[in-house]
Design a protein around this motif. Structure first.
Motif, mmCIF file in Angstrom:
data_model
loop_
_atom_site.group_PDB
_atom_site.id
_atom_site.type_symbol
_atom_site.label_atom_id
_atom_site.label_comp_id
_atom_site.label_asym_id
_atom_site.label_seq_id
_atom_site.Cartn_x
_atom_site.Cartn_y
_atom_site.Cartn_z
ATOM 1 N N SER A 1 41.886 39.826 42.917
ATOM 2 C CA SER A 1 41.162 40.998 42.420
ATOM 3 C C SER A 1 41.558 42.260 43.179
ATOM 4 O O SER A 1 41.586 43.353 42.615
ATOM 5 N N LEU A 2 41.897 42.123 44.452
ATOM 6 C CA LEU A 2 42.302 43.310 45.225
ATOM 7 C C LEU A 2 43.624 43.865 44.700
ATOM 8 O O LEU A 2 43.763 45.062 44.481
ATOM 9 N N TYR B 1 42.872 28.343 51.143
ATOM 10 C CA TYR B 1 41.936 28.301 50.015
ATOM 11 C C TYR B 1 42.391 27.337 48.919
ATOM 12 O O TYR B 1 41.743 27.239 47.876
ATOM 13 N N ILE C 1 36.437 39.900 44.738
ATOM 14 C CA ILE C 1 35.303 39.420 43.921
ATOM 15 C C ILE C 1 34.593 38.218 44.540
ATOM 16 O O ILE C 1 33.462 37.922 44.192
HETATM 17 FE FE1 SF4 Z 1 41.477 36.269 48.506
HETATM 18 FE FE2 SF4 Z 1 39.568 37.402 47.068
HETATM 19 FE FE3 SF4 Z 1 42.084 37.806 46.373
HETATM 20 FE FE4 SF4 Z 1 40.938 35.413 45.995
HETATM 21 S S1 SF4 Z 1 40.386 37.337 44.981
HETATM 22 S S2 SF4 Z 1 42.963 35.810 46.887
HETATM 23 S S3 SF4 Z 1 39.606 35.276 47.780
HETATM 24 S S4 SF4 Z 1 41.109 38.465 48.267
#
Ligand code: SF4
Ligand code: 13P
Length: 321
Positions: free
Chosen positions: A100-101, A39, A186
């Motif tokens: 966010s997790l 990402y 999110i």
């Molecule tokens: Fe992955 Fe979502 Fe955490 Fe970003 S917010 S690192 S996309 S789990």
């Protein structure tokens, strides 16, 4: 009094510097390895020594002989590297690159919540803090979650945290019931079945591939559900030429490299900027990566007793292969 947290100061960068050349020079000088998640910005992915999903990156962090790990990803990923390689200096371009997790599952609240489930095995998704890992039986990533859950004795009740969507998907794959912590990402929660239905009608020949952090209403529609690395492999190996992609859009960079002929259609988020980008992942930049190598800051540090507790469930996951 606590020291102020380190904040990268871009003004200290000499504007005449060729940052790519400097990063290459400092990388050798520091005996550093640069690890990047799919990402990250394409520019960062292209100069990294290794690009991968969470599982591949933790495996790379566990076996590197570099003295410094520069982790271009989010905090829980760099922290995992530190848990696995405590004698190494682990730095991250931006310490505020959270998740966010992980942020919505504080260790104290999690410990309190777990009291309702005595005798349960605790399976935690790697997207959590070291404190939560320390309370877990075993860690999993999106690429091995099914295997990890299946490795637990069938009669044992299970608590799964912190992603309820991944948890539900694993329940559907394994047939095991699990108690779920109510967390979500999110970015992936913004992909809706309504949007996906529109794209399917627009691209009837496309394969729909999504990450298991998506809501079940979306993953049920998909032709393939898998981790970022598994989605990339799917695109690389399939004969189709169109793919609707349900995950953070950074992955499109490697997908397009693997399949220059393919049309990749990212699912737009259903609110905000509609961009499907993770705001945390995108805090890292080439400038901050340079500062990281120059100053060896911001560094990931961990209390040793938490690290040792968090190491056990991580090693249990890694021993599953
Ligand atoms: Fe992955 Fe979502 Fe955490 Fe970003 S917010 S690192 S996309 S789990
Ligand atoms: P992967 O393990 O599939 O790379 O996923 C990490 C993540 O943060 C997904 O949002």
């Amino acid at each position: 009094m606590n020291a102020l947290p380190y904040v990268p100061d871009l003004e200290t960068i000499d504007p005449s510097l060729d940052l790519h050349a400097e990063i290459a020079r400092l990388r050798v000088k520091r005996k550093a390895v640069v690890l990047a998640h799919y990402y990250q910005e394409p520019e960062i992915q292209d100069l990294a020594d290794f690009v991968g999903d969470s599982l591949q990156l933790s495996q790379a962090a566990a076996k590197t002989d570099a003295e410094v790990i520069v982790f271009c990803g989010v905090h829980f990923m760099a922290e995992t590297a530190k848990i696995l390689s405590p004698s190494k200096t682990v730095v991250i371009p931006d310490l505020d690159a959270g998740c966010s997790l992980a942020d919505r599952c504080p260790a104290e609240a999690f410990a309190e919540w777990l009291k309702q489930y005595p005798g349960h095995e605790v399976v935690s998704y790697i997207n959590c803090s070291a404190g939560v890992k320390a309370l877990s039986t075993v860690i999993c990533t999106s690429s091995n979650a099914v295997r990890v859950v299946e490795s637990l004795p069938a009669e044992k009740p299970i608590v799964f945290a912190p992603d309820r969507h991944l948890g539900k998907w694993v329940m559907a794959q394994t047939g095991r019931n699990m108690v779920l912590w109510p967390g979500f990402c999110i970015v992936h929660e913004q992909f809706t079945a309504k949007r996906v239905a529109v794209l399917r009608a627009q691209y009837p020949d496309a394969k729909l591939i999504v990450h298991p952090e998506c809501d079940a209403t979306v993953s049920r529609m998909a032709d393939f559900v898998g981790s970022t690395a598994a989605m990339l492999k799917f695109v690389a190996e399939r004969p189709e030429r169109q793919f609707i992609v349900g995950t953070e859009a950074g992955i499109l960079h490697q997908m397009q490299k693997a399949r220059p002929d393919a049309e990749l259609i990212p699912i737009p988020a259903d609110s905000g900027c509609n961009c499907s980008l993770c705001p945390y992942m995108k805090l890292n930049s080439i400038e901050k990566l340079y500062l990281c190598l120059r100053d060896l800051k911001p560094e990931i540090t961990l209390d040793e007793s938490t690290r040792l507790q968090a190491l056990k469930p991580l090693e249990r996951m890694l021993s599953l292969g």
